[in-house]
Design a protein around this motif. Structure first.
Motif, PDB file in Angstrom:
ATOM      1  N   SER A 169     -11.750  53.195  26.774  1.00  0.00           N
ATOM      2  CA  SER A 169     -12.565  52.614  27.849  1.00  0.00           C
ATOM      3  C   SER A 169     -11.864  52.759  29.202  1.00  0.00           C
ATOM      4  O   SER A 169     -10.643  52.826  29.282  1.00  0.00           O
ATOM      5  CB  SER A 169     -12.825  51.131  27.558  1.00  0.00           C
ATOM      6  OG  SER A 169     -11.601  50.428  27.469  1.00  0.00           O
ATOM      7  N   PRO A 213      -0.304  49.332  30.750  1.00  0.00           N
ATOM      8  CA  PRO A 213       0.459  50.364  30.057  1.00  0.00           C
ATOM      9  C   PRO A 213      -0.338  51.600  29.680  1.00  0.00           C
ATOM     10  O   PRO A 213       0.237  52.566  29.232  1.00  0.00           O
ATOM     11  CB  PRO A 213       1.015  49.631  28.841  1.00  0.00           C
ATOM     12  CG  PRO A 213       1.096  48.215  29.306  1.00  0.00           C
ATOM     13  CD  PRO A 213      -0.130  48.040  30.158  1.00  0.00           C
ATOM     14  N   GLY A 214      -1.662  51.595  29.845  1.00  0.00           N
ATOM     15  CA  GLY A 214      -2.417  52.844  29.764  1.00  0.00           C
ATOM     16  C   GLY A 214      -1.810  53.840  30.729  1.00  0.00           C
ATOM     17  O   GLY A 214      -1.979  55.045  30.619  1.00  0.00           O
TER      18      GLY A 214
HETATM   19  O1  TXA Z   1     -11.476  51.860  24.354  1.00  0.00           O
HETATM   20  C1  TXA Z   1     -10.634  50.977  24.295  1.00  0.00           C
HETATM   21  O2  TXA Z   1     -10.349  50.283  25.281  1.00  0.00           O
HETATM   22  C2  TXA Z   1      -9.934  50.746  22.939  1.00  0.00           C
HETATM   23  C3  TXA Z   1     -10.941  50.167  21.964  1.00  0.00           C
HETATM   24  C4  TXA Z   1     -10.310  49.789  20.646  1.00  0.00           C
HETATM   25  O3  TXA Z   1     -11.602  49.089  22.555  1.00  0.00           O
HETATM   26  N1  TXA Z   1      -8.812  49.891  23.103  1.00  0.00           N
HETATM   27  C5  TXA Z   1      -7.675  50.257  23.717  1.00  0.00           C
HETATM   28  O4  TXA Z   1      -6.676  49.321  23.631  1.00  0.00           O
HETATM   29  O5  TXA Z   1      -7.535  51.325  24.277  1.00  0.00           O
HETATM   30  P1  TXA Z   1      -5.148  49.646  23.964  1.00  0.00           P
HETATM   31  O6  TXA Z   1      -4.422  48.437  23.561  1.00  0.00           O
HETATM   32  O7  TXA Z   1      -4.757  50.918  23.317  1.00  0.00           O
HETATM   33  O8  TXA Z   1      -5.134  49.761  25.498  1.00  0.00           O
HETATM   34  C6  TXA Z   1      -5.378  48.599  26.241  1.00  0.00           C
HETATM   35  C7  TXA Z   1      -4.993  48.827  27.660  1.00  0.00           C
HETATM   36  C8  TXA Z   1      -3.500  48.953  27.828  1.00  0.00           C
HETATM   37  O9  TXA Z   1      -3.264  50.014  28.710  1.00  0.00           O
HETATM   38  C9  TXA Z   1      -3.141  47.611  28.432  1.00  0.00           C
HETATM   39  O10 TXA Z   1      -2.039  47.691  29.247  1.00  0.00           O
HETATM   40  C10 TXA Z   1      -4.384  47.296  29.237  1.00  0.00           C
HETATM   41  O11 TXA Z   1      -5.412  47.675  28.392  1.00  0.00           O
HETATM   42  N2  TXA Z   1      -4.479  45.862  29.519  1.00  0.00           N
HETATM   43  C11 TXA Z   1      -4.714  44.854  28.646  1.00  0.00           C
HETATM   44  N3  TXA Z   1      -4.679  43.672  29.260  1.00  0.00           N
HETATM   45  C12 TXA Z   1      -4.422  43.907  30.562  1.00  0.00           C
HETATM   46  C13 TXA Z   1      -4.273  43.090  31.718  1.00  0.00           C
HETATM   47  N4  TXA Z   1      -4.365  41.770  31.638  1.00  0.00           N
HETATM   48  N5  TXA Z   1      -4.003  43.692  32.887  1.00  0.00           N
HETATM   49  C14 TXA Z   1      -3.907  45.026  32.953  1.00  0.00           C
HETATM   50  N6  TXA Z   1      -4.052  45.871  31.912  1.00  0.00           N
HETATM   51  C15 TXA Z   1      -4.297  45.318  30.725  1.00  0.00           C
END
Ligand code: TXA
Ligand code: MG
Length: 316
Positions: A169, A213-214
């Motif tokens: 996403s 961290p994306g």
């Molecule tokens: O498409 C997607 O988003 C997938 C599906 C499973 O929904 N999920 C996904 O999750 O890509 P993950 O954990 O691989 O990546 C989540 C991203 C990470 O880069 C994380 O740093 C960011 O979301 N993130 C989460 N909470 C955050 C916050 N409070 N502030 C900034 N970035 C955040």
């Protein structure tokens, strides 16, 4: 039994399961339970400073998860949910602290996959879910990818077929003036977001303590050494004698027939290329090449997000 009832039982026991979404598969657990969320971090070997996305069944469920929601966030949610847009908002009280890695903000989205929407509809709690790959590995766009990573460690992998979008996403947050900020390129091109809420700023990337961290530079790495280039043929010459895999946009390179070559979309369609991206990377990597060379796509539309994923996967 790989069905929704079994999934619900596992989640109620604070266990982790795999769920399909339209972007990639996720490793999901009860987002309100610290104990459950910690199991995701352990399984994924994910650093605890890297927060997770909370998945909800509909916009109505945002209450309690987020607070002081900007008008522009509502506009985006109305336009793109269910869908591949994650909003970073001020955190509400209910979410377990581990989900947000201690931040005062929470990332949230409504995924657009019938099986997972049905599951969320039957639960009375939201699901924290990162992509279902070990930290630093290629994201999973098929249930079999999850099986090969975590098969022996998960009691339920809900198989929802191949992910329709194929890349993660798009993540949008807001600064102190409620102006939108891009945290991660993804399935929705920035232009489509800007068409709804106007100009979006780009988040600056910090290697050690990133806001999102994306943005970490090696997050999507396949195991092989890999390179991103516009001139694939020239790059292959640098690695004479090595076993080379090629990830190409539209066509194979006919005078390099001995190399393992994957084409993302023979018609040059960005959506098809995104959908095929991670499967192609998994297949190339399974051939154990010494080197994988990625062809850079045109820097427009979804090409921007795909190049971003490739750049992060490439070692140099
Ligand atoms: O498409 C997607 O988003 C997938 C599906 C499973 O929904 N999920 C996904 O999750 O890509 P993950 O954990 O691989 O990546 C989540 C991203 C990470 O880069 C994380 O740093 C960011 O979301 N993130 C989460 N909470 C955050 C916050 N409070 N502030 C900034 N970035 C955040
Ligand atoms: Mg991920």
């Amino acid at each position: 039994m790989q069905n929704i009832e079994k999934a619900i039982l596992e989640l109620k026991k604070d266990n982790v399961i795999a769920i399909p979404t339209e972007t990639v598969y996720g490793l999901a657990a009860n987002a309100l339970r610290e104990n459950a969320v910690k199991k995701i971090f352990e399984l994924k070997k994910r650093p605890s400073y890297n927060p997770l996305i909370v998945h909800i069944g509909s916009l109505k469920e945002l209450q309690g998860i987020a607070r002081e929601i900007p008008e522009k966030a509502y506009k985006l949610a109305h336009q793109f949910w269910p869908g591949p847009l994650t909003l970073v908002l001020k955190k509400g009280n209910s979410v377990a602290p581990a989900v947000t890695a201690g931040l005062d903000t929470v990332a949230v989205r409504v995924p657009n996959h019938p099986l997972t929407l049905e599951l969320l509809g039957k639960l009375d709690f939201p699901l924290a879910a990162p992509s279902a790959n070990p930290f630093g590995f290629i994201s999973p766009s098929k249930a079999e990818h999850v099986l090969s990573f975590f098969g022996d460690k998960l009691n339920v992998i809900l198989d929802g077929g191949e992910c329709e979008k194929g890349i993660e996403s798009t993540i949008i947050g807001f600064d102190e003036n409620e102006d939108p900020v891009l945290y991660r390129h993804g399935s929705i091109p920035v232009e489509a977001v800007e068409a709804i809420i106007g100009k979006v700023k780009f988040n600056t990337c910090h290697e050690t303590k990133p806001n999102s961290p994306g943005m970490l530079s090696k997050h999507y790495s396949p195991i092989a050494e890999s390179y991103l280039t516009t001139d694939v043929k020239q790059m292959t010459e640098k690695f004479k004698g090595k076993k080379i895999g090629l990830l190409l946009f539209k066509e194979k390179i006919t005078d390099l027939p001995h190399l393992d070559q994957e084409v993302l979309s023979s018609t040059g369609d960005f959506n098809e290329a995104a959908r095929n991206l991670y499967s192609a990377m998994h297949r190339l990597d399974a051939g154990n090449p010494d080197v994988i060379i990625f062809e850079k796509l045109p820097e427009k539309d979804l090409g921007v997000a795909i190049n971003d994923k490739l750049k992060r996967a490439a070692r140099k």
